[in-house]
Design a protein around this motif. Structure first.
Motif, PDB file in Angstrom:
ATOM      1  N   CYS A  29     -59.930  22.104  -0.773  1.00 32.55           N
ATOM      2  CA  CYS A  29     -59.788  23.558  -0.642  1.00 32.55           C
ATOM      3  C   CYS A  29     -60.499  24.328  -1.744  1.00 32.55           C
ATOM      4  N   THR A  30     -60.739  23.681  -2.878  1.00 36.78           N
ATOM      5  CA  THR A  30     -61.336  24.392  -4.011  1.00 36.78           C
ATOM      6  C   THR A  30     -62.849  24.562  -3.865  1.00 36.78           C
ATOM      7  N   THR A  31     -63.485  23.785  -2.993  1.00 36.07           N
ATOM      8  CA  THR A  31     -64.948  23.836  -2.875  1.00 36.07           C
ATOM      9  C   THR A  31     -65.445  24.104  -1.457  1.00 36.07           C
ATOM     10  N   LEU A  89     -55.504  19.529   4.074  1.00 37.80           N
ATOM     11  CA  LEU A  89     -55.998  20.522   3.114  1.00 37.80           C
ATOM     12  C   LEU A  89     -55.556  20.079   1.730  1.00 37.80           C
ATOM     13  N   ASN A  90     -56.472  19.472   1.007  1.00 39.14           N
ATOM     14  CA  ASN A  90     -56.122  18.852  -0.273  1.00 39.14           C
ATOM     15  C   ASN A  90     -56.352  19.789  -1.457  1.00 39.14           C
ATOM     16  N   LYS A  91     -55.724  19.435  -2.567  1.00 36.22           N
ATOM     17  CA  LYS A  91     -55.783  20.189  -3.827  1.00 36.22           C
ATOM     18  C   LYS A  91     -55.136  21.561  -3.715  1.00 36.22           C
ATOM     19  N   ILE A  92     -54.079  21.651  -2.928  1.00 35.44           N
ATOM     20  CA  ILE A  92     -53.401  22.945  -2.771  1.00 35.44           C
ATOM     21  C   ILE A  92     -52.743  23.390  -4.067  1.00 35.44           C
ATOM     22  N   ASP A  93     -52.521  22.459  -4.989  1.00 35.77           N
ATOM     23  CA  ASP A  93     -51.880  22.805  -6.259  1.00 35.77           C
ATOM     24  C   ASP A  93     -52.789  23.615  -7.162  1.00 35.77           C
ATOM     25  N   ILE A  94     -54.110  23.540  -6.934  1.00 36.89           N
ATOM     26  CA  ILE A  94     -55.043  24.288  -7.784  1.00 36.89           C
ATOM     27  C   ILE A  94     -55.967  25.195  -6.967  1.00 36.89           C
ATOM     28  N   ALA A  95     -55.759  25.253  -5.649  1.00 37.06           N
ATOM     29  CA  ALA A  95     -56.665  26.035  -4.787  1.00 37.06           C
ATOM     30  C   ALA A  95     -56.497  27.531  -4.965  1.00 37.06           C
ATOM     31  N   ASN A  96     -55.267  27.965  -5.288  1.00 36.63           N
ATOM     32  CA  ASN A  96     -54.982  29.389  -5.488  1.00 36.63           C
ATOM     33  C   ASN A  96     -55.399  30.229  -4.278  1.00 36.63           C
ATOM     34  N   GLU A  97     -56.218  31.274  -4.505  1.00 41.01           N
ATOM     35  CA  GLU A  97     -56.564  32.188  -3.415  1.00 41.01           C
ATOM     36  C   GLU A  97     -57.476  31.538  -2.374  1.00 41.01           C
ATOM     37  N   GLU A  98     -58.080  30.402  -2.694  1.00 45.37           N
ATOM     38  CA  GLU A  98     -58.957  29.727  -1.743  1.00 45.37           C
ATOM     39  C   GLU A  98     -58.180  29.072  -0.610  1.00 45.37           C
ATOM     40  N   LEU A  99     -56.894  28.804  -0.836  1.00 39.88           N
ATOM     41  CA  LEU A  99     -56.108  28.044   0.132  1.00 39.88           C
ATOM     42  C   LEU A  99     -56.030  28.740   1.491  1.00 39.88           C
ATOM     43  N   VAL A 150     -52.968  20.746  10.988  1.00 37.52           N
ATOM     44  CA  VAL A 150     -53.351  20.983   9.598  1.00 37.52           C
ATOM     45  C   VAL A 150     -52.165  20.702   8.688  1.00 37.52           C
ATOM     46  N   ILE A 151     -52.385  19.858   7.679  1.00 33.03           N
ATOM     47  CA  ILE A 151     -51.329  19.475   6.736  1.00 33.03           C
ATOM     48  C   ILE A 151     -51.808  19.754   5.318  1.00 33.03           C
ATOM     49  N   ALA A 152     -51.033  20.507   4.554  1.00 35.70           N
ATOM     50  CA  ALA A 152     -51.370  20.810   3.160  1.00 35.70           C
ATOM     51  C   ALA A 152     -50.920  19.662   2.263  1.00 35.70           C
ATOM     52  N   THR A 153     -51.796  19.223   1.347  1.00 36.90           N
ATOM     53  CA  THR A 153     -51.473  18.093   0.469  1.00 36.90           C
ATOM     54  C   THR A 153     -51.968  18.322  -0.948  1.00 36.90           C
ATOM     55  N   SER A 154     -51.387  17.556  -1.864  1.00 34.00           N
ATOM     56  CA  SER A 154     -51.891  17.422  -3.231  1.00 34.00           C
ATOM     57  C   SER A 154     -52.173  15.946  -3.449  1.00 34.00           C
ATOM     58  N   PHE A 155     -53.334  15.640  -4.001  1.00 30.44           N
ATOM     59  CA  PHE A 155     -53.747  14.257  -4.231  1.00 30.44           C
ATOM     60  C   PHE A 155     -53.765  13.448  -2.924  1.00 30.44           C
TER      61      PHE A 155
END
Length: 435
Positions: free
Chosen positions: A27-29, A100-110, A126-131
Motif C-alpha cells: 500500500c505504501t508504493t 493490502l499489505n503494510k497497513i500499519d505504515i500506509a497512513n493516507e495511502e491505504l 480484499v484483506i488488509a494485512t501487516s507483514f
C-alpha cells in the motif's frame, strides 16, 4: 497455462487444479508505481529484481543465473518487456484475493489504494494485512472451490467489469432484483493472425462459472439470478464509487455499434497518459486543436481502460483495447462470432454469444445488423463518476466513429478486407492475443 492444459486435456489436470490466485499489494508504493513510466526490467526497475545494489551486482556476475519470475512472465515475445504499471495492473486484476499489505505504515495511502484496487478488480476479496499475515490459511488456500479467475478468459473478465460498472449506480430497480438476468455462460475465441484471418472456426474456451459464493447479496445465491448482458446500441455510463470518497475512483462503459476510423482513434489515443503503444504523431492532428484543456485533463487522469473495439479497417477482426497506466495495446482476439456460421459455435455457449449481438436474428449476408461487433470499453479513474468527465470522453470517442458517409462506404465494401484496409488505413499496432 492452466487454461491451455485443460483445453488440450493434459493428464496433469486429472490430478491438480489451480484454484485461488492471491496478490499481495504494498500500500505504501502502489500509487507511486502506477504513475511510473519505467519498464519492468533490470535496467529501469532493478528494485523489482534485487533487494540491494550489492545483490544486483552479485547476480549480474553470474552468467548461469536462472531466469527470475519476471523474466518468465514477460518471455512471450523475444525482447518484450512491459511497464511497471502494466505488471501492477495485471497482477491486481488476475487475483481472487488481494492482500493490502503494510497497513500499519500506509497512513493516507491505504484508503486511496483500496479504492483503486476495488475498481481494478471488483470480483476480488480484499484483506488488509501487516507483514502479510492472515488469520488463517483457510481464508486463502482453496478458497474459490473451482470458481476462481483461473477458469476465466478475456470474455469472462470483460463481462464482469461491464456488469460492475453498469450496476454500480443504476437507478433501475432490476439492477438489484434477484431475478435480473446476467447470464455468465461465456465463450472465448482464440482466432488466427489479425493480418490473415482464416475461414475455419477459432478455438473456443468455455468457462461456465458462478461467483455466487463470493457475493453477500441475497440475489447472488438465488437460483433465478443469472448474469446475461443484453447491451443497448447507445452509450451507457455509470460510476462505481461515491464521488465524495477519498480517491474519487469511478468507472463507466462507452458503447457504440459503429466502427472507429483508425486514424481519428489514433489521435484520441494520444490524449491518454501513455508513453508506449500509441502510433507516432507524425502527420496527425495537433493535440492542442483536438481537445479542450478540460478534456485533455480528463483523459490524462484515466488509470485503466479496456474492452472490445471495432475499427473500420476490418469487418472480421475482434479487437481488445487495453490501457494501463503509461502503456496502451490493441490486441486481436480472433474473429467476431458474427463471421462464423452458428454451426461452428459451441452449442453450450450460444446464449452467451447471442447476448453480445445487436439482434438475435442477425443475418451476416444482409448487413442490416452488425452482430457482436461493437465498442464496449470500460474506463476507470478519479472523477469518472462525474457526468462532465464521462461526457468529455464520450464526445471524443464519438468523433472517432465513422460518419454517415463513411459508414455507407464501409457497408458497401464490408466483405472486401483489402479495400477496407486501404480505405481506412491504420497506424495502430495490433498484436495477436494468446492465452
Amino acid at each position: 497455462m492452466f487454461m491451455e492444459a485443460e483445453q488440450y486435456s493434459m493428464p496433469l489436470m486429472e490430478r491438480v487444479r489451480l484454484d485461488t490466485l492471491v496478490t499481495v499489494v504494498d500500500c505504501t508504493t502502489f500509487r507511486t508505481y502506477m504513475k511510473s513510466a519505467s519498464l519492468a526490467n533490470t535496467d529501469e526497475s532493478p528494485e523489482l529484481y534485487y533487494r540491494t545494489e550489492a545483490e544486483r551486482k552479485e547476480r549480474e556476475m553470474k552468467d548461469d543465473e536462472p531466469s527470475t519470475l519476471l523474466d518468465m512472465l514477460y518471455d512471450e515475445e523475444p525482447g518484450y518487456r512491459g511497464g511497471v504499471c502494466d505488471l501492477l495492473v495485471e497482477q491486481t486484476e488476475i487475483a481472487d484475493i488481494v492482500l493490502l499489505n503494510k497497513i500499519d505504515i500506509a497512513n493516507e495511502e491505504l484508503e486511496a489504494t483500496k479504492e483503486i484496487i476495488s475498481a481494478f478488480n471488483p470480483r476480488a476479496k480484499v484483506i488488509a494485512t501487516s507483514f502479510g499475515k492472515v488469520e488463517s490459511l483457510d481464508v486463502i488456500v482453496g478458497a474459490c472451490n473451482g470458481r476462481g479467475v483461473s477458469v476465466d478468459g478475456v470474455v469472462d473478465e470483460h463481462k464482469d467489469y461491464v456488469m460492475a460498472a453498469d450496476t454500480s449506480n443504476c437507478s433501475d430497480p432490476e439492477c438489484t432484483d434477484p431475478t435480473h438476468s446476467h447470464d455468465h455462460s461465456h465463450s472465448h475465441s482464440e482466432g488466427e493472425s489479425a493480418s490473415s484471418p482464416r475461414d475455419d472456426a477459432p478455438h473456443s474456451h468455455s468457462h461456465e462459472h458462478s461467483h455466487s459464493e463470493e457475493c453477500d447479496e441475497p440475489g447472488c445465491t438465488d437460483t433465478s439470478h443469472s448474469h446475461s448482458h443484453s447491451h443497448s446500441h447507445s452509450h451507457s455510463h455509470s460510476h462505481s464509487l461515491d464521488e465524495g470518497s477519498h480517491a474519487g475512483i469511478g468507472s463507466f462503459v462507452y458503447r457504440s455499434r459503429r466502427p472507429f476510423h483508425p486514424e481519428r482513434l489514433a489521435d484520441v489515443l494520444r490524449l491518454l497518459p501513455v508513453v508506449r503503444g500509441v502510433p507516432d504523431p507524425s502527420g496527425s492532428q495537433v493535440q492542442d486543436d483536438l481537445a479542450s484543456d478540460e478534456t485533455t485533463r480528463v483523459f490524462k487522469s484515466i488509470l485503466r481502460s479496456k474492452g472490445f473495439a471495432w475499427t473500420a479497417d476490418s469487418n472480421i477482426k475482434a479487437l481488445y483495447w487495453s490501457h494501463a497506466g503509461s502503456s496502451f495495446e490493441m490486441q486481436c482476439l480472433g474473429r467476431w462470432w458474427a463471421t462464423l456460421h452458428r454451426s461452428q459455435w459451441p452449442e453450450e455457449n450460444t446464449e452467451g454469444i447471442l447476448s453480445d449481438f445487436d439482434s438475435v436474428d442477425h443475418n451476416e449476408s444482409k448487413g442490416d445488423t452488425v452482430g457482436d461487433r461493437r465498442q464496449e470499453i470500460v474506463f476507470i479513474g478519479p472523477g469518472l463518476g462525474a457526468k462532465t468527465s464521462e461526457s468529455a470522453i464520450t464526445e471524443m470517442l464519438d468523433s472517432c466513429l465513422l460518419t454517415d458517409e463513411e459508414w455507407e462506404t464501409f457497408r458497401l465494401n464490408r466483405d472486401d478486407e483489402s479495400y477496407l484496409i486501404s480505405c481506412f488505413e491504420s497506424t495502430i499496432d495490433i498484436r495477436m492475443l494468446t492465452y
